[in-house]
Structure formats: structure tokens, C-alpha cells
Design a protein around this motif. Structure first.
Motif, PDB file in Angstrom:
ATOM      1  N   LYS A  26      47.596  35.341  41.843  1.00 40.49           N
ATOM      2  CA  LYS A  26      47.167  34.102  41.180  1.00 40.49           C
ATOM      3  C   LYS A  26      47.558  32.890  42.027  1.00 40.49           C
ATOM      4  O   LYS A  26      48.355  32.069  41.636  1.00 40.49           O
ATOM      5  CB  LYS A  26      47.815  33.991  39.794  1.00 40.49           C
ATOM      6  CG  LYS A  26      47.657  35.207  38.918  1.00 40.49           C
ATOM      7  CD  LYS A  26      46.234  35.461  38.529  1.00 40.49           C
ATOM      8  CE  LYS A  26      46.108  36.538  37.493  1.00 40.49           C
ATOM      9  NZ  LYS A  26      45.774  37.850  37.964  1.00 40.49           N
ATOM     10  N   ASP A  27      46.969  32.785  43.198  1.00 42.30           N
ATOM     11  CA  ASP A  27      47.288  31.681  44.090  1.00 42.30           C
ATOM     12  C   ASP A  27      46.196  30.618  44.054  1.00 42.30           C
ATOM     13  O   ASP A  27      45.362  30.601  43.157  1.00 42.30           O
ATOM     14  CB  ASP A  27      47.514  32.192  45.514  1.00 42.30           C
ATOM     15  CG  ASP A  27      46.301  32.947  46.066  1.00 42.30           C
ATOM     16  OD1 ASP A  27      45.279  33.024  45.361  1.00 42.30           O
ATOM     17  OD2 ASP A  27      46.382  33.454  47.196  1.00 42.30           O
ATOM     18  N   GLU A  28      46.199  29.736  45.022  1.00 43.94           N
ATOM     19  CA  GLU A  28      45.244  28.628  45.061  1.00 43.94           C
ATOM     20  C   GLU A  28      43.802  29.112  45.211  1.00 43.94           C
ATOM     21  O   GLU A  28      42.882  28.548  44.627  1.00 43.94           O
ATOM     22  CB  GLU A  28      45.608  27.695  46.222  1.00 43.94           C
ATOM     23  CG  GLU A  28      45.025  26.318  46.105  1.00 43.94           C
ATOM     24  CD  GLU A  28      45.583  25.400  47.172  1.00 43.94           C
ATOM     25  OE1 GLU A  28      44.763  24.876  47.940  1.00 43.94           O
ATOM     26  OE2 GLU A  28      46.805  25.233  47.230  1.00 43.94           O
ATOM     27  N   LEU A  29      43.600  30.166  45.987  1.00 43.41           N
ATOM     28  CA  LEU A  29      42.265  30.733  46.166  1.00 43.41           C
ATOM     29  C   LEU A  29      41.711  31.238  44.835  1.00 43.41           C
ATOM     30  O   LEU A  29      40.540  31.045  44.523  1.00 43.41           O
ATOM     31  CB  LEU A  29      42.318  31.877  47.190  1.00 43.41           C
ATOM     32  CG  LEU A  29      41.006  32.535  47.569  1.00 43.41           C
ATOM     33  CD1 LEU A  29      40.133  31.547  48.346  1.00 43.41           C
ATOM     34  CD2 LEU A  29      41.247  33.780  48.393  1.00 43.41           C
ATOM     35  N   TYR A  30      42.564  31.853  44.037  1.00 44.36           N
ATOM     36  CA  TYR A  30      42.173  32.369  42.725  1.00 44.36           C
ATOM     37  C   TYR A  30      41.779  31.228  41.785  1.00 44.36           C
ATOM     38  O   TYR A  30      40.902  31.384  40.946  1.00 44.36           O
ATOM     39  CB  TYR A  30      43.322  33.180  42.134  1.00 44.36           C
ATOM     40  CG  TYR A  30      43.040  33.759  40.774  1.00 44.36           C
ATOM     41  CD1 TYR A  30      42.288  34.926  40.653  1.00 44.36           C
ATOM     42  CD2 TYR A  30      43.510  33.155  39.622  1.00 44.36           C
ATOM     43  CE1 TYR A  30      42.029  35.469  39.408  1.00 44.36           C
ATOM     44  CE2 TYR A  30      43.259  33.692  38.374  1.00 44.36           C
ATOM     45  CZ  TYR A  30      42.522  34.849  38.279  1.00 44.36           C
ATOM     46  OH  TYR A  30      42.261  35.382  37.054  1.00 44.36           O
ATOM     47  N   GLN A  31      42.445  30.097  41.914  1.00 44.76           N
ATOM     48  CA  GLN A  31      42.153  28.957  41.051  1.00 44.76           C
ATOM     49  C   GLN A  31      40.809  28.324  41.389  1.00 44.76           C
ATOM     50  O   GLN A  31      40.133  27.787  40.524  1.00 44.76           O
ATOM     51  CB  GLN A  31      43.267  27.906  41.159  1.00 44.76           C
ATOM     52  CG  GLN A  31      44.631  28.415  40.755  1.00 44.76           C
ATOM     53  CD  GLN A  31      44.698  28.868  39.312  1.00 44.76           C
ATOM     54  OE1 GLN A  31      44.053  28.307  38.443  1.00 44.76           O
ATOM     55  NE2 GLN A  31      45.479  29.906  39.073  1.00 44.76           N
ATOM     56  N   GLN A  32      40.420  28.377  42.667  1.00 46.70           N
ATOM     57  CA  GLN A  32      39.197  27.712  43.106  1.00 46.70           C
ATOM     58  C   GLN A  32      37.956  28.602  42.987  1.00 46.70           C
ATOM     59  O   GLN A  32      36.875  28.113  42.693  1.00 46.70           O
ATOM     60  CB  GLN A  32      39.360  27.250  44.554  1.00 46.70           C
ATOM     61  CG  GLN A  32      38.232  26.391  45.043  1.00 46.70           C
ATOM     62  CD  GLN A  32      38.500  25.847  46.440  1.00 46.70           C
ATOM     63  OE1 GLN A  32      39.486  26.177  47.076  1.00 46.70           O
ATOM     64  NE2 GLN A  32      37.605  25.007  46.913  1.00 46.70           N
ATOM     65  N   TYR A  33      38.115  29.893  43.227  1.00 41.47           N
ATOM     66  CA  TYR A  33      36.973  30.810  43.234  1.00 41.47           C
ATOM     67  C   TYR A  33      37.133  31.866  42.142  1.00 41.47           C
ATOM     68  O   TYR A  33      38.239  32.223  41.762  1.00 41.47           O
ATOM     69  CB  TYR A  33      36.840  31.511  44.595  1.00 41.47           C
ATOM     70  CG  TYR A  33      36.553  30.549  45.720  1.00 41.47           C
ATOM     71  CD1 TYR A  33      35.288  30.015  45.876  1.00 41.47           C
ATOM     72  CD2 TYR A  33      37.552  30.159  46.595  1.00 41.47           C
ATOM     73  CE1 TYR A  33      35.010  29.128  46.905  1.00 41.47           C
ATOM     74  CE2 TYR A  33      37.289  29.275  47.619  1.00 41.47           C
ATOM     75  CZ  TYR A  33      36.019  28.757  47.767  1.00 41.47           C
ATOM     76  OH  TYR A  33      35.755  27.874  48.772  1.00 41.47           O
ATOM     77  N   VAL A  34      35.997  32.377  41.686  1.00 42.15           N
ATOM     78  CA  VAL A  34      35.996  33.420  40.660  1.00 42.15           C
ATOM     79  C   VAL A  34      35.547  34.723  41.314  1.00 42.15           C
ATOM     80  O   VAL A  34      34.413  34.840  41.765  1.00 42.15           O
ATOM     81  CB  VAL A  34      35.040  33.053  39.494  1.00 42.15           C
ATOM     82  CG1 VAL A  34      35.043  34.140  38.446  1.00 42.15           C
ATOM     83  CG2 VAL A  34      35.403  31.713  38.915  1.00 42.15           C
ATOM     84  N   PHE A  35      36.461  35.674  41.375  1.00 39.92           N
ATOM     85  CA  PHE A  35      36.175  36.990  41.929  1.00 39.92           C
ATOM     86  C   PHE A  35      35.971  37.947  40.762  1.00 39.92           C
ATOM     87  O   PHE A  35      36.909  38.221  40.009  1.00 39.92           O
ATOM     88  CB  PHE A  35      37.333  37.476  42.797  1.00 39.92           C
ATOM     89  CG  PHE A  35      37.580  36.642  44.009  1.00 39.92           C
ATOM     90  CD1 PHE A  35      36.935  36.930  45.197  1.00 39.92           C
ATOM     91  CD2 PHE A  35      38.441  35.557  43.977  1.00 39.92           C
ATOM     92  CE1 PHE A  35      37.148  36.159  46.322  1.00 39.92           C
ATOM     93  CE2 PHE A  35      38.670  34.785  45.093  1.00 39.92           C
ATOM     94  CZ  PHE A  35      38.018  35.080  46.280  1.00 39.92           C
ATOM     95  N   VAL A  36      34.754  38.446  40.610  1.00 37.42           N
ATOM     96  CA  VAL A  36      34.440  39.322  39.486  1.00 37.42           C
ATOM     97  C   VAL A  36      34.190  40.731  40.020  1.00 37.42           C
ATOM     98  O   VAL A  36      33.187  40.974  40.691  1.00 37.42           O
ATOM     99  CB  VAL A  36      33.191  38.831  38.716  1.00 37.42           C
ATOM    100  CG1 VAL A  36      32.923  39.722  37.526  1.00 37.42           C
ATOM    101  CG2 VAL A  36      33.342  37.385  38.313  1.00 37.42           C
ATOM    102  N   PRO A  37      35.093  41.647  39.732  1.00 34.04           N
ATOM    103  CA  PRO A  37      34.846  43.028  40.161  1.00 34.04           C
ATOM    104  C   PRO A  37      33.754  43.649  39.295  1.00 34.04           C
ATOM    105  O   PRO A  37      33.793  43.560  38.069  1.00 34.04           O
ATOM    106  CB  PRO A  37      36.198  43.714  39.946  1.00 34.04           C
ATOM    107  CG  PRO A  37      36.880  42.909  38.912  1.00 34.04           C
ATOM    108  CD  PRO A  37      36.377  41.499  39.050  1.00 34.04           C
ATOM    109  N   ARG A  38      32.804  44.251  39.924  1.00 38.27           N
ATOM    110  CA  ARG A  38      31.713  44.944  39.217  1.00 38.27           C
ATOM    111  C   ARG A  38      31.724  46.425  39.589  1.00 38.27           C
ATOM    112  O   ARG A  38      30.695  47.027  39.894  1.00 38.27           O
ATOM    113  CB  ARG A  38      30.364  44.311  39.569  1.00 38.27           C
ATOM    114  CG  ARG A  38      30.209  42.886  39.114  1.00 38.27           C
ATOM    115  CD  ARG A  38      30.182  42.811  37.618  1.00 38.27           C
ATOM    116  NE  ARG A  38      29.958  41.430  37.179  1.00 38.27           N
ATOM    117  CZ  ARG A  38      30.143  41.033  35.952  1.00 38.27           C
ATOM    118  NH1 ARG A  38      30.557  41.872  35.038  1.00 38.27           N
ATOM    119  NH2 ARG A  38      29.925  39.788  35.621  1.00 38.27           N
TER     120      ARG A  38
END
Length: 172
Positions: A26-38
Motif C-alpha cells: 500500500k505505497d504511493e503507486l497503489y494510491q495513484q493507480y488501480v491494479f485489478v487482478p482478473r
């Protein structure tokens, strides 16, 4: 015991999406982008291609309903889309060769279609106010990158397992 392997594998992919999100830093990259595992959708595409269309659609319906119950507020979005995407991929594979690279490419197309579909439905019913540019750059592209990495790591073993299961299904 062998008959339970396919439902077990589908359940593992279903649960692995939420486990992945929980373990993602849960770092800065996580706050800016949404990574959705499919991962489940990719599994359903591989299931449709390497076992049967019926298996893909039935598992898409069942796990889509579970996905709606567990993860969303609007029932039916994933149940309908997983089943429809499995059907569309089965029809597409009648046109294309049954090759791992083609299956991987079609899986990424399916992830894109699902993301656009869910974004459109959420926009239509007013659950999101995300602009298309933000959706594209902050959700779709990171999601595609994450799922490409998953496909690179898991596509070959997944194909081998499903080919064995498909062969066993045809023999019975």
C-alpha cells in the motif's frame, strides 16, 4: 477426487484475487493507480478454450454470481459478463487457432472488454464519476500490465492442467 480438481482450481483463482489485493504493498503507486487482478476471468477463458465452452460458461455463471455477491453492490454485472465473455471467446476460438499465444491475447482482450463493460455500467448507474481519461490511465493500463504479468507466469502450467482435464472429460 479428480472431478473436484476443477472446482478447486476455480475457487483458488477466485480467492487469489482478494488475497493478492490484501498482500499488494500500500505505497504511493497503489494510491495513484488501480491494479485489478482478473485471475478468475483469465482462468475462465483458458477453461473455455482448453476444456469446453459449456464448462467455461457454467463456471462463469456460478463464479460471476459469487463475484457479484462478495465484491459488488450491483448483482448481475459479473454473472452476465463472465458468461458472455466465455461464450464470445469460444466463438472466437473457432476462427483462430488453438494456440497458447492466441489464448493469452484473447484473455487480455477479455480483461479489456470486462473493464470497459464494468466502467460503462458503473458510469450509467452513477456509481462512479471517473473520467474516461482517468479510467484509461489510472485503471485500465495498470490492470492490463498486472494481468499480462500473471499470464506470463501462469499460462503454460494452467494450459497443461486444463488440457489434461479436458482429455479426461472427453474420455469419460
Amino acid at each position: 477426487m479428480k472431478k473436484l480438481f476443477l472446482p478447486f482450481l476455480a475457487t483458488v483463482f477466485f480467492m487469489s484475487e482478494s488475497i493478492f489485493i490484501d498482500l499488494w504493498p500500500k505505497d504511493e503507486l497503489y494510491q495513484q493507480y488501480v491494479f485489478v487482478p482478473r485471475f478468475l476471468l483469465i482462468f475462465l477463458i483458458f477453461l473455455t478454450v482448453y476444456v469446453t465452452q459449456t464448462h467455461g460458461m457454467v463456471y462463469g455463471l456460478i463464479f460471476g454470481m459469487l463475484y457479484d455477491i462478495v465484491y459488488t453492490e450491483v448483482l448481475g454485472i459479473y454473472m452476465f459478463s463472465f458468461t458472455l465473455i466465455a461464450y464470445m471467446m469460444a466463438k472466437a476460438m473457432k476462427i483462430f487457432h488453438n494456440h497458447l499465444f492466441i489464448t493469452c491475447f484473447l484473455s487480455m482482450m477479455a480483461v479489456s472488454v470486462l473493464e470497459f463493460y464494468v466502467y460503462g455500467i458503473q458510469l450509467l448507474i452513477g456509481k462512479t464519476n471517473m473520467s474516461f481519461h482517468d479510467f484509461y490511465s489510472h485503471r485500465l493500463l495498470p490492470t492490463l500490465v498486472l494481468n499480462v504479468i500473471f499470464i506470463i507466469l501462469c499460462s503454460y502450467p494452467l494450459k497443461q492442467w486444463l488440457v489434461k482435464i479436458g482429455r479426461r472429460e472427453r474420455e469419460e
